[in-house]
Design a protein around this motif. Structure first.
Motif, PDB file in Angstrom:
ATOM      1  N   SER A  61      27.633 -26.142  39.812  1.00  0.00           N
ATOM      2  CA  SER A  61      26.534 -25.217  39.549  1.00  0.00           C
ATOM      3  C   SER A  61      27.052 -23.797  39.720  1.00  0.00           C
ATOM      4  CB  SER A  61      25.375 -25.462  40.517  1.00  0.00           C
ATOM      5  OG  SER A  61      25.771 -25.166  41.849  1.00  0.00           O
ATOM      6  N   THR A  62      26.251 -22.831  39.321  1.00  0.00           N
ATOM      7  CA  THR A  62      26.659 -21.435  39.496  1.00  0.00           C
ATOM      8  C   THR A  62      26.822 -21.100  40.973  1.00  0.00           C
ATOM      9  OG1 THR A  62      24.330 -20.779  39.387  1.00  0.00           O
ATOM     10  CG2 THR A  62      25.607 -20.657  37.353  1.00  0.00           C
ATOM     11  N   SER A  63      25.981 -21.675  41.819  1.00  0.00           N
ATOM     12  CA  SER A  63      26.076 -21.382  43.257  1.00  0.00           C
ATOM     13  C   SER A  63      27.351 -21.949  43.852  1.00  0.00           C
ATOM     14  CB  SER A  63      24.860 -21.935  43.996  1.00  0.00           C
ATOM     15  OG  SER A  63      24.770 -23.341  43.864  1.00  0.00           O
TER      16      SER A  63
ATOM     17  N   PHE B 148      33.882 -16.480  46.107  1.00  0.00           N
ATOM     18  CA  PHE B 148      33.376 -15.399  46.961  1.00  0.00           C
ATOM     19  C   PHE B 148      32.708 -14.292  46.142  1.00  0.00           C
ATOM     20  CE2 PHE B 148      37.125 -17.305  48.974  1.00  0.00           C
ATOM     21  CZ  PHE B 148      36.546 -17.804  50.134  1.00  0.00           C
ATOM     22  N   LEU B 149      31.873 -14.718  45.188  1.00  0.00           N
ATOM     23  CA  LEU B 149      31.152 -13.792  44.330  1.00  0.00           C
ATOM     24  C   LEU B 149      29.660 -14.073  44.400  1.00  0.00           C
ATOM     25  CD1 LEU B 149      33.428 -14.104  41.152  1.00  0.00           C
ATOM     26  CD2 LEU B 149      33.452 -12.224  42.794  1.00  0.00           C
ATOM     27  N   SER B 150      28.859 -13.102  44.039  1.00  0.00           N
ATOM     28  CA  SER B 150      27.417 -13.346  43.956  1.00  0.00           C
ATOM     29  C   SER B 150      27.140 -14.153  42.687  1.00  0.00           C
ATOM     30  CB  SER B 150      26.641 -12.031  43.901  1.00  0.00           C
ATOM     31  OG  SER B 150      26.845 -11.376  42.660  1.00  0.00           O
ATOM     32  N   GLU B 151      26.052 -14.918  42.675  1.00  0.00           N
ATOM     33  CA  GLU B 151      25.713 -15.707  41.492  1.00  0.00           C
ATOM     34  C   GLU B 151      25.487 -14.804  40.281  1.00  0.00           C
ATOM     35  OE1 GLU B 151      23.195 -19.216  41.488  1.00  0.00           O
ATOM     36  OE2 GLU B 151      23.034 -19.045  43.664  1.00  0.00           O
ATOM     37  N   GLY B 152      24.805 -13.673  40.515  1.00  0.00           N
ATOM     38  CA  GLY B 152      24.526 -12.762  39.417  1.00  0.00           C
ATOM     39  C   GLY B 152      25.793 -12.231  38.781  1.00  0.00           C
ATOM     40  N   TYR B 153      26.775 -11.862  39.623  1.00  0.00           N
ATOM     41  CA  TYR B 153      28.012 -11.280  39.108  1.00  0.00           C
ATOM     42  C   TYR B 153      28.849 -12.323  38.376  1.00  0.00           C
ATOM     43  CZ  TYR B 153      32.453  -8.800  38.856  1.00  0.00           C
ATOM     44  OH  TYR B 153      33.616  -8.216  38.403  1.00  0.00           O
ATOM     45  N   ILE B 154      28.964 -13.524  38.942  1.00  0.00           N
ATOM     46  CA  ILE B 154      29.796 -14.541  38.296  1.00  0.00           C
ATOM     47  C   ILE B 154      29.185 -14.972  36.967  1.00  0.00           C
ATOM     48  CG2 ILE B 154      28.800 -16.638  39.346  1.00  0.00           C
ATOM     49  CD1 ILE B 154      31.651 -17.690  39.670  1.00  0.00           C
ATOM     50  N   CYS B 155      27.852 -15.026  36.906  1.00  0.00           N
ATOM     51  CA  CYS B 155      27.178 -15.367  35.647  1.00  0.00           C
ATOM     52  C   CYS B 155      27.421 -14.278  34.605  1.00  0.00           C
ATOM     53  CB  CYS B 155      25.684 -15.542  35.865  1.00  0.00           C
ATOM     54  SG  CYS B 155      25.245 -17.037  36.773  1.00  0.00           S
ATOM     55  N   HIS B 156      27.396 -13.031  35.034  1.00  0.00           N
ATOM     56  CA  HIS B 156      27.590 -11.901  34.123  1.00  0.00           C
ATOM     57  C   HIS B 156      28.997 -11.880  33.540  1.00  0.00           C
ATOM     58  CE1 HIS B 156      27.515  -7.869  32.470  1.00  0.00           C
ATOM     59  NE2 HIS B 156      28.581  -7.563  33.190  1.00  0.00           N
ATOM     60  N   ILE B 157      30.016 -11.967  34.386  1.00  0.00           N
ATOM     61  CA  ILE B 157      31.389 -11.862  33.881  1.00  0.00           C
ATOM     62  C   ILE B 157      31.772 -13.094  33.065  1.00  0.00           C
ATOM     63  CG2 ILE B 157      32.114 -10.323  35.736  1.00  0.00           C
ATOM     64  CD1 ILE B 157      33.595 -12.715  37.011  1.00  0.00           C
TER      65      ILE B 157
ATOM     66  N   ALA C  57      32.842 -12.934  29.116  1.00  0.00           N
ATOM     67  CA  ALA C  57      34.199 -13.361  28.732  1.00  0.00           C
ATOM     68  C   ALA C  57      34.203 -14.544  27.782  1.00  0.00           C
ATOM     69  CB  ALA C  57      35.003 -13.705  29.983  1.00  0.00           C
ATOM     70  N   SER C  58      33.259 -15.488  27.959  1.00  0.00           N
ATOM     71  CA  SER C  58      33.298 -16.734  27.189  1.00  0.00           C
ATOM     72  C   SER C  58      32.230 -16.829  26.113  1.00  0.00           C
ATOM     73  CB  SER C  58      33.155 -17.934  28.134  1.00  0.00           C
ATOM     74  OG  SER C  58      31.839 -18.006  28.661  1.00  0.00           O
ATOM     75  N   GLY C  59      31.191 -15.998  26.218  1.00  0.00           N
ATOM     76  CA  GLY C  59      30.100 -16.076  25.256  1.00  0.00           C
ATOM     77  C   GLY C  59      29.097 -17.164  25.580  1.00  0.00           C
ATOM     78  N   LYS C  60      29.294 -17.854  26.696  1.00  0.00           N
ATOM     79  CA  LYS C  60      28.391 -18.924  27.108  1.00  0.00           C
ATOM     80  C   LYS C  60      28.008 -18.749  28.572  1.00  0.00           C
ATOM     81  CE  LYS C  60      30.490 -22.408  24.055  1.00  0.00           C
ATOM     82  NZ  LYS C  60      31.133 -23.749  24.011  1.00  0.00           N
ATOM     83  N   THR C  61      26.857 -19.324  28.941  1.00  0.00           N
ATOM     84  CA  THR C  61      26.530 -19.367  30.361  1.00  0.00           C
ATOM     85  C   THR C  61      27.401 -20.419  31.028  1.00  0.00           C
ATOM     86  OG1 THR C  61      24.829 -21.085  30.178  1.00  0.00           O
ATOM     87  CG2 THR C  61      24.130 -18.795  29.794  1.00  0.00           C
ATOM     88  N   ILE C  62      27.500 -20.359  32.342  1.00  0.00           N
ATOM     89  CA  ILE C  62      28.306 -21.350  33.068  1.00  0.00           C
ATOM     90  C   ILE C  62      27.776 -22.757  32.827  1.00  0.00           C
ATOM     91  CG2 ILE C  62      28.891 -22.181  35.389  1.00  0.00           C
ATOM     92  CD1 ILE C  62      29.134 -19.267  36.256  1.00  0.00           C
ATOM     93  N   ILE C  63      26.460 -22.921  32.872  1.00  0.00           N
ATOM     94  CA  ILE C  63      25.869 -24.254  32.679  1.00  0.00           C
ATOM     95  C   ILE C  63      26.127 -24.758  31.266  1.00  0.00           C
ATOM     96  CG2 ILE C  63      23.729 -25.590  32.685  1.00  0.00           C
ATOM     97  CD1 ILE C  63      24.811 -24.717  35.459  1.00  0.00           C
TER      98      ILE C  63
END
Length: 280
Positions: A185-187, A194-203, A207-213
Motif C-alpha cells: 500500500s502507499t502507507s 521514510f516519506l509522507s504518503e502525500g509526497y510519495i504519491c506525488h513523485i 514519474a510513472s504517470g500512474k498512481t502507486i495502486i
C-alpha cells in the motif's frame, strides 16, 4: 503478456563499445529503465509509448528519445519495426551534453533517419573502422538532437535532484516487482522510504504517470496472465498468489486491463498454443 523487467543491464555497453545499434520487431516493450540514453526510430507500425509520466501515440517516421534513468515501454495492436540506438552516458563526458533532457517524441526528421541508418549499416557491414564511423555518426546525430530537440537544460543542482528522485522511484518500482504478492500500500511504501504518503504519491505519479495502486495492480495482473498461460492452477489460486484477496475484484481488474475475463484469456492462449502445435 511478457514478464516485466525493470532495471536493464546492457553488458555490451558497460564492458565494451559505448553504443549499441540494432533493428527489432515487437508488439510490446515491457517497462524498464537504465542509465543510458535510448532512441527508437520507427520504421513501420505504430503504438502507444510511455516515457516517464508521458504517454503518447507514435508511428512510422517518428523517433522516441528516452532520457537517462527514465522508465519506458510501449504497446501495439500490431508489430512495430524500429531501429534502436542505446548510448552510454559516459560517451558524452567530454562534450556539451551534460544535464540535457531531450523531447520524448520527435516527428519525422530526415537527418535523424539518415544518421541512424548509417550507424546501422556500418554495424552490420563489420568493415574495418566501423566502430569509428558509428562513433562519429553518433556525435552528428546527438548534436542535431541537442540543437533541435532539447526539452530542458538543467542546472547541475536540478539534474542531480532529478537523478536522485528517479533513482528513488526506480527503487520503489523494484520493490513492487519483488513484493507484488504481499500486502502493499502507499502507507507501507511511504514508511519503508521514510516519506509522507502525500509526497510519495506525488513523485510516483509524476514519474510513472500512474498512481502507486494502479501500478501495483498492473504488475499483479501481468503476473497473473503469465500464470494463466503457463499453469493449470485455479483462477482463485492465481488471484491469491499474485496478491488479490477478492477473486471478484481480481476478475474485474483483469477484464479492465486485458479486455477479457481470466477464464477467456486462458482459453484463448490454450487454443493459440494448440493451433501452433498442430501447424508445426
Amino acid at each position: 503478456m511478457n514478464d516485466i523487467s525493470l532495471y536493464e543491464k546492457i553488458p555490451e555497453i558497460e564492458q565494451k563499445f559505448p553504443i549499441k545499434v540494432f533493428r527489432q520487431s515487437a508488439s510490446s516493450l515491457s517497462p524498464h529503465w537504465h542509465e543510458h540514453i535510448e532512441l527508437l526510430h520507427i520504421l513501420s507500425g505504430s503504438g502507444t509509448f510511455t516515457c516517464g509520466s508521458k504517454t503518447f501515440y507514435a508511428e512510422a517516421g517518428d523517433t522516441i528519445a528516452v532520457n537517462s534513468n527514465e522508465q519506458h515501454s510501449f504497446t501495439s495492436d500490431d508489430t512495430v519495426n524500429y531501429f534502436c540506438i542505446i548510448i552510454n552516458i559516459a560517451f558524452f563526458c567530454d562534450v556539451d551534453f551534460e544535464n540535457i533532457l531531450l523531447v520524448s517524441k520527435i516527428p519525422p526528421d530526415n537527418e535523424i533517419s539518415k544518421y541512424i541508418r548509417e550507424m546501422y549499416n556500418e554495424k552490420i557491414s563489420e568493415k574495418i573502422g566501423s566502430n569509428m564511423v558509428i562513433k562519429g555518426t553518433a556525435y552528428l546525430l546527438m548534436s542535431h538532437l541537442r540543437r533541435c530537440y532539447t526539452e530542458a537544460h538543467l542546472s547541475k543542482h536540478e539534474y542531480d535532484m532529478r537523478m536522485a528522485k528517479l533513482k528513488k522511484i526506480n527503487g520503489i518500482l523494484d520493490y513492487i516487482h519483488e513484493h507484488y504478492n504481499e500486502d502493499l500500500s502507499t502507507s507501507v511504501l511511504a514508511k519503508k522510504w521514510f516519506l509522507s504518503e502525500g509526497y510519495i504519491c506525488h513523485i510516483f505519479k509524476k514519474a510513472s504517470g500512474k498512481t502507486i495502486i494502479q501500478y501495483i495492480n498492473d504488475v499483479r495482473i501481468e503476473k497473473a496472465a503469465l500464470l494463466l498461460e503457463n499453469t493449470d492452477e485455479s483462477i482463485a489460486g492465481i488471484a491469491s498468489k499474485v496478491g488479490f484477496e477478492d477473486v471478484n475484484y481480481f476478475d474485474r481488474l483483469f477484464k479492465k486491463q486485458t479486455g477479457m475475463s481470466p477464464k477467456k484469456y486462458r482459453n484463448i492462449k490454450a487454443q493459440s498454443l494448440t493451433g501452433r502445435n498442430i501447424a508445426e
